[in-house]
Write a protein that holds these residues in place. Sequence first.
Motif, PDB file in Angstrom:
ATOM      1  N   GLU A  58     -55.674  47.202 -21.561  1.00  0.00           N
ATOM      2  CA  GLU A  58     -56.972  46.617 -21.183  1.00  0.00           C
ATOM      3  C   GLU A  58     -57.925  47.734 -20.777  1.00  0.00           C
ATOM      4  O   GLU A  58     -57.598  48.578 -19.945  1.00  0.00           O
ATOM      5  CB  GLU A  58     -56.755  45.639 -20.014  1.00  0.00           C
ATOM      6  N   LEU A  59     -59.106  47.718 -21.387  1.00  0.00           N
ATOM      7  CA  LEU A  59     -60.119  48.723 -21.078  1.00  0.00           C
ATOM      8  C   LEU A  59     -60.632  48.502 -19.662  1.00  0.00           C
ATOM      9  O   LEU A  59     -60.900  47.369 -19.270  1.00  0.00           O
ATOM     10  CB  LEU A  59     -61.263  48.553 -22.087  1.00  0.00           C
ATOM     11  N   TYR A  60     -60.748  49.578 -18.879  1.00  0.00           N
ATOM     12  CA  TYR A  60     -61.312  49.385 -17.541  1.00  0.00           C
ATOM     13  C   TYR A  60     -62.435  50.364 -17.207  1.00  0.00           C
ATOM     14  O   TYR A  60     -63.139  50.181 -16.233  1.00  0.00           O
ATOM     15  CB  TYR A  60     -60.235  49.405 -16.452  1.00  0.00           C
ATOM     16  N   MET A  61     -62.628  51.394 -18.014  1.00  0.00           N
ATOM     17  CA  MET A  61     -63.719  52.322 -17.704  1.00  0.00           C
ATOM     18  C   MET A  61     -64.266  53.021 -18.936  1.00  0.00           C
ATOM     19  O   MET A  61     -63.497  53.428 -19.810  1.00  0.00           O
ATOM     20  CB  MET A  61     -63.261  53.404 -16.722  1.00  0.00           C
ATOM     21  N   ILE A  62     -65.589  53.123 -19.002  1.00  0.00           N
ATOM     22  CA  ILE A  62     -66.238  54.001 -19.973  1.00  0.00           C
ATOM     23  C   ILE A  62     -66.969  55.075 -19.180  1.00  0.00           C
ATOM     24  O   ILE A  62     -67.596  54.789 -18.153  1.00  0.00           O
ATOM     25  CB  ILE A  62     -67.183  53.220 -20.918  1.00  0.00           C
ATOM     26  N   ARG A  63     -66.812  56.313 -19.618  1.00  0.00           N
ATOM     27  CA  ARG A  63     -67.422  57.473 -18.950  1.00  0.00           C
ATOM     28  C   ARG A  63     -68.289  58.133 -20.007  1.00  0.00           C
ATOM     29  O   ARG A  63     -67.780  58.839 -20.892  1.00  0.00           O
ATOM     30  CB  ARG A  63     -66.309  58.407 -18.492  1.00  0.00           C
ATOM     31  N   TYR A  64     -69.585  57.874 -19.971  1.00  0.00           N
ATOM     32  CA  TYR A  64     -70.458  58.308 -21.068  1.00  0.00           C
ATOM     33  C   TYR A  64     -71.752  58.870 -20.506  1.00  0.00           C
ATOM     34  O   TYR A  64     -72.592  58.127 -19.987  1.00  0.00           O
ATOM     35  CB  TYR A  64     -70.754  57.116 -21.990  1.00  0.00           C
ATOM     36  N   ASN A  65     -71.914  60.159 -20.612  1.00  0.00           N
ATOM     37  CA  ASN A  65     -73.157  60.790 -20.165  1.00  0.00           C
ATOM     38  C   ASN A  65     -73.335  62.078 -20.946  1.00  0.00           C
ATOM     39  O   ASN A  65     -72.711  63.094 -20.641  1.00  0.00           O
ATOM     40  CB  ASN A  65     -73.112  61.065 -18.656  1.00  0.00           C
ATOM     41  N   ASN A  66     -74.192  62.014 -21.954  1.00  0.00           N
ATOM     42  CA  ASN A  66     -74.376  63.184 -22.810  1.00  0.00           C
ATOM     43  C   ASN A  66     -75.130  64.298 -22.106  1.00  0.00           C
ATOM     44  O   ASN A  66     -75.056  65.446 -22.512  1.00  0.00           O
ATOM     45  CB  ASN A  66     -75.097  62.788 -24.107  1.00  0.00           C
ATOM     46  N   TYR A  67     -75.865  63.951 -21.048  1.00  0.00           N
ATOM     47  CA  TYR A  67     -76.601  64.979 -20.292  1.00  0.00           C
ATOM     48  C   TYR A  67     -75.637  65.880 -19.525  1.00  0.00           C
ATOM     49  O   TYR A  67     -75.787  67.089 -19.500  1.00  0.00           O
ATOM     50  CB  TYR A  67     -77.557  64.322 -19.293  1.00  0.00           C
ATOM     51  N   ASP A  68     -74.667  65.262 -18.887  1.00  0.00           N
ATOM     52  CA  ASP A  68     -73.816  65.990 -17.947  1.00  0.00           C
ATOM     53  C   ASP A  68     -72.489  66.438 -18.550  1.00  0.00           C
ATOM     54  O   ASP A  68     -71.675  67.058 -17.868  1.00  0.00           O
ATOM     55  CB  ASP A  68     -73.544  65.112 -16.710  1.00  0.00           C
ATOM     56  N   ARG A  69     -72.266  66.084 -19.813  1.00  0.00           N
ATOM     57  CA  ARG A  69     -71.016  66.473 -20.465  1.00  0.00           C
ATOM     58  C   ARG A  69     -70.938  67.986 -20.596  1.00  0.00           C
ATOM     59  O   ARG A  69     -71.856  68.613 -21.102  1.00  0.00           O
ATOM     60  CB  ARG A  69     -70.893  65.786 -21.829  1.00  0.00           C
ATOM     61  N   ALA A  70     -69.848  68.566 -20.132  1.00  0.00           N
ATOM     62  CA  ALA A  70     -69.663  70.027 -20.146  1.00  0.00           C
ATOM     63  C   ALA A  70     -69.107  70.459 -21.501  1.00  0.00           C
ATOM     64  O   ALA A  70     -68.674  69.627 -22.303  1.00  0.00           O
ATOM     65  CB  ALA A  70     -68.694  70.409 -19.020  1.00  0.00           C
ATOM     66  N   PRO A  71     -69.128  71.758 -21.780  1.00  0.00           N
ATOM     67  CA  PRO A  71     -68.480  72.236 -23.012  1.00  0.00           C
ATOM     68  C   PRO A  71     -67.036  71.740 -23.063  1.00  0.00           C
ATOM     69  O   PRO A  71     -66.327  71.816 -22.058  1.00  0.00           O
ATOM     70  CB  PRO A  71     -68.526  73.765 -22.860  1.00  0.00           C
ATOM     71  N   ILE A  72     -66.637  71.219 -24.191  1.00  0.00           N
ATOM     72  CA  ILE A  72     -65.279  70.673 -24.308  1.00  0.00           C
ATOM     73  C   ILE A  72     -64.281  71.824 -24.411  1.00  0.00           C
ATOM     74  O   ILE A  72     -64.328  72.607 -25.361  1.00  0.00           O
ATOM     75  CB  ILE A  72     -65.167  69.760 -25.548  1.00  0.00           C
ATOM     76  N   ASP A  73     -63.418  71.930 -23.420  1.00  0.00           N
ATOM     77  CA  ASP A  73     -62.452  73.028 -23.426  1.00  0.00           C
ATOM     78  C   ASP A  73     -61.083  72.542 -22.954  1.00  0.00           C
ATOM     79  O   ASP A  73     -60.236  73.324 -22.552  1.00  0.00           O
ATOM     80  CB  ASP A  73     -62.941  74.184 -22.547  1.00  0.00           C
ATOM     81  N   THR A  74     -60.892  71.245 -23.007  1.00  0.00           N
ATOM     82  CA  THR A  74     -59.635  70.666 -22.529  1.00  0.00           C
ATOM     83  C   THR A  74     -58.933  69.882 -23.640  1.00  0.00           C
ATOM     84  O   THR A  74     -58.064  69.052 -23.365  1.00  0.00           O
ATOM     85  CB  THR A  74     -59.909  69.736 -21.330  1.00  0.00           C
ATOM     86  N   ALA A  75     -59.320  70.153 -24.881  1.00  0.00           N
ATOM     87  CA  ALA A  75     -58.669  69.501 -26.022  1.00  0.00           C
ATOM     88  C   ALA A  75     -58.537  70.517 -27.143  1.00  0.00           C
ATOM     89  O   ALA A  75     -59.433  71.349 -27.343  1.00  0.00           O
ATOM     90  CB  ALA A  75     -59.497  68.310 -26.493  1.00  0.00           C
ATOM     91  N   PRO A  76     -57.426  70.461 -27.874  1.00  0.00           N
ATOM     92  CA  PRO A  76     -57.229  71.441 -28.949  1.00  0.00           C
ATOM     93  C   PRO A  76     -58.279  71.266 -30.053  1.00  0.00           C
ATOM     94  O   PRO A  76     -58.834  70.182 -30.211  1.00  0.00           O
ATOM     95  CB  PRO A  76     -55.826  71.128 -29.460  1.00  0.00           C
TER      96      PRO A  76
END
Lengths: 411, 411
Positions: B317-335
Amino acid sequence: MAGLLRHLLQNIRLVSSFGKSHTKGAYSQKRHLASTTTTLYDWRAADEYVEISHGDAVMQFDYVWLRDTCRSAASYNPKTSQRILDTASIDLNIRPAQTKVTDGHLSLTWPDGHVTSYSLSWLAEHSYQVKTRTVLQNRVLWNRDTYDAAQVPSARWEEFMSSEAELRSFVQNFLLYGIAFVDGVPASVEATEAVSERVSIIRETLYGRMWSFTSDLSRGDTAYTTQALDRHTDTTYLHEPCGVQVFHCLQHDGTGGRTLLVDGFHAAHKVLEESPESFQVLCRVPIRHENIEAEGGHRNHLVGTGPVLSAHPWNRELYMIRYNNYDRAPIDTAPPEEVRRWYAAHRLLTARLRDPGNELWVKLTPGRVVFIDNWRVLHGRDSFTGLRRVCGCYLPRDDLLSTARALGLLA
Amino acid sequence: MAGLLRHLLQNIRLVSSFGKSHTKGAYSQKRHLASTTTTLYDWRAADEYVEISHGDAVMQFDYVWLRDTCRSAASYNPKTSQRILDTASIDLNIRPAQTKVTDGHLSLTWPDGHVTSYSLSWLAEHSYQVKTRTVLQNRVLWNRDTYDAAQVPSARWEEFMSSEAELRSFVQNFLLYGIAFVDGVPASVEATEAVSERVSIIRETLYGRMWSFTSDLSRGDTAYTTQALDRHTDTTYLHEPCGVQVFHCLQHDGTGGRTLLVDGFHAAHKVLEESPESFQVLCRVPIRHENIEAEGGHRNHLVGTGPVLSAHPWNRELYMIRYNNYDRAPIDTAPPEEVRRWYAAHRLLTARLRDPGNELWVKLTPGRVVFIDNWRVLHGRDSFTGLRRVCGCYLPRDDLLSTARALGLLA
């Protein structure tokens, strides 16, 4: 088995830090060499990404990533530190018309003429390959003997409230050990509030913003009795347990009531060494905790769900232990075969948490304020006699870490 | 592919609820029949567990679980709703000396003589097999047309502050739609605070407890300008983003400044239907968001990490969406290979979030307070002219849900 253990141990780094290696790897002929002032980088432009090699790290940066992460004034506002660029406007198949490296900077000219420039060292800092080997927060795991031997100094109230150096040293100790003390604080709720706000904002909970309690069972919780409390972390019944707990014993006319502190990460690390499978079960199985209060004018029913151990998925660094046998709800969020494994794993962790050598007993006295990392260090207490009045509050861990970053103690 | 989609759709239930079936299954000869007042249960005692069948649910309860979860007065304090029993004292291989079912109750006599008794219906409520098919929170997914057609009533200030029925209806609407309004509120920060505290405690953040802002760029954030703000959720830079946001536009002398609301779960559900793989990538990849402020006397550096979509692991069951293109940092936690997939998935979700049919535009006016589920509904705004003063605060989602439970709206 031994391979798995070694792998896990390598991937759970609690005390080590990532040392940058400058060993040069072997590269294909298509690669190019570049250098910043002190270090060597190789790079090559592939179809979908730029690959940069630095020491033993081989880092790929997708073109969409490179366009999206652009720090030019048109793409990113350095004043607000916010992205301006509409990520959804980038062609997912974007390729630069030109890619070059000069003076230690990667420069990409996009089809529309926009130029994006990165220093190679900035890219290295923001690569997944580096982050997987980087510890976010260095810690000193301790038992009673090692904590005592470290002779960690307490902060002094006057200096703490006025000197950034004293605050910095306090926060550094808190980050390393998960506990830190301030001495000489006036024995009042107001002074405890002031000492807390010096570090962070305060997190209000069902118990209020600043709370003050004694053994009157005014709240439906064992904390409001004279009974002993076994080691636990607090507010496990919240989606995010409170990050930090502040205690100040304002008065105690009686016996007993010593405070017990146990480094949960030290115990978890022992479990990892003895039984990597148990460690993984504790990381994997979601456990519900509940706080139900329906007496004395209070109506609360809080439910928090999360594993006993939480580790960052990319570097396996442990960041939270959620352990409270009082408030743990019936397990109904894991399949039966996991339940059996979980009880065995919980038993092992409990044994390590109860190892007498891991117990730090301190008698809190008026004037001495303790800050406890509630995501790491368990607390408990002796039973006691007489009047014992304790005040304190919770702090959000995020905001304490923000203070640590402002003080230059964390990246 | 079609099988995976069907599986995922079956496992992501956002609007359905679990209907208890009373169909009887086929059981082995060792099984026994029992009944409560209205329903039939079969049961059998195996070596490691008791198995209970009810309708089409086959539920296993491990003996350690059965001993640990015991609700007898010696094991569990109903006054504090806390476990008394020391879980670590239970033999992991414990077996009851006697197991029987009478009058719809399972009764286990342990080797030390202690008796544990459960009603079969209580066990069914607390089984994993039931929880995997139970929706925690029923929701109505909406776009502009369906929300308008539902004609959800606003609460009225006077009744809201005094009547439990009015509060209950408001919280029910909030749970179902992720937004709810109170009309007729005095246009002041104090009244906004009172209306907020009627629902929950208030969560202080770096912006204070109650905040009031206008376009003076007093804080290093685009919210403090006259610019349009694209749809987003707030405080994605916290480990746990704030659960609820309260807005009250106290004054606007000018044009524009309408508020945009978008049901993020509706958009996520569209992604799930169109591309289950994209949905999974958005659930899987941890994304960092940052708030960095180093001007105007403010020193903040907050970092929150979590996937764009969060679902409970046991029932999806979905319980959270975290969506903010302004505050999104450089992606460095995924291959790197995940990064490419993530950008494509983010693109698809963004397209659904931007579907004009999903946009609900409302002009906030003095007297009208909106509560937004910041874990579900995105907000944004038009650019505007003139003086526009907005106040509000954040509420912890846990505490709002606690209120909902106190009102009998949630289990």
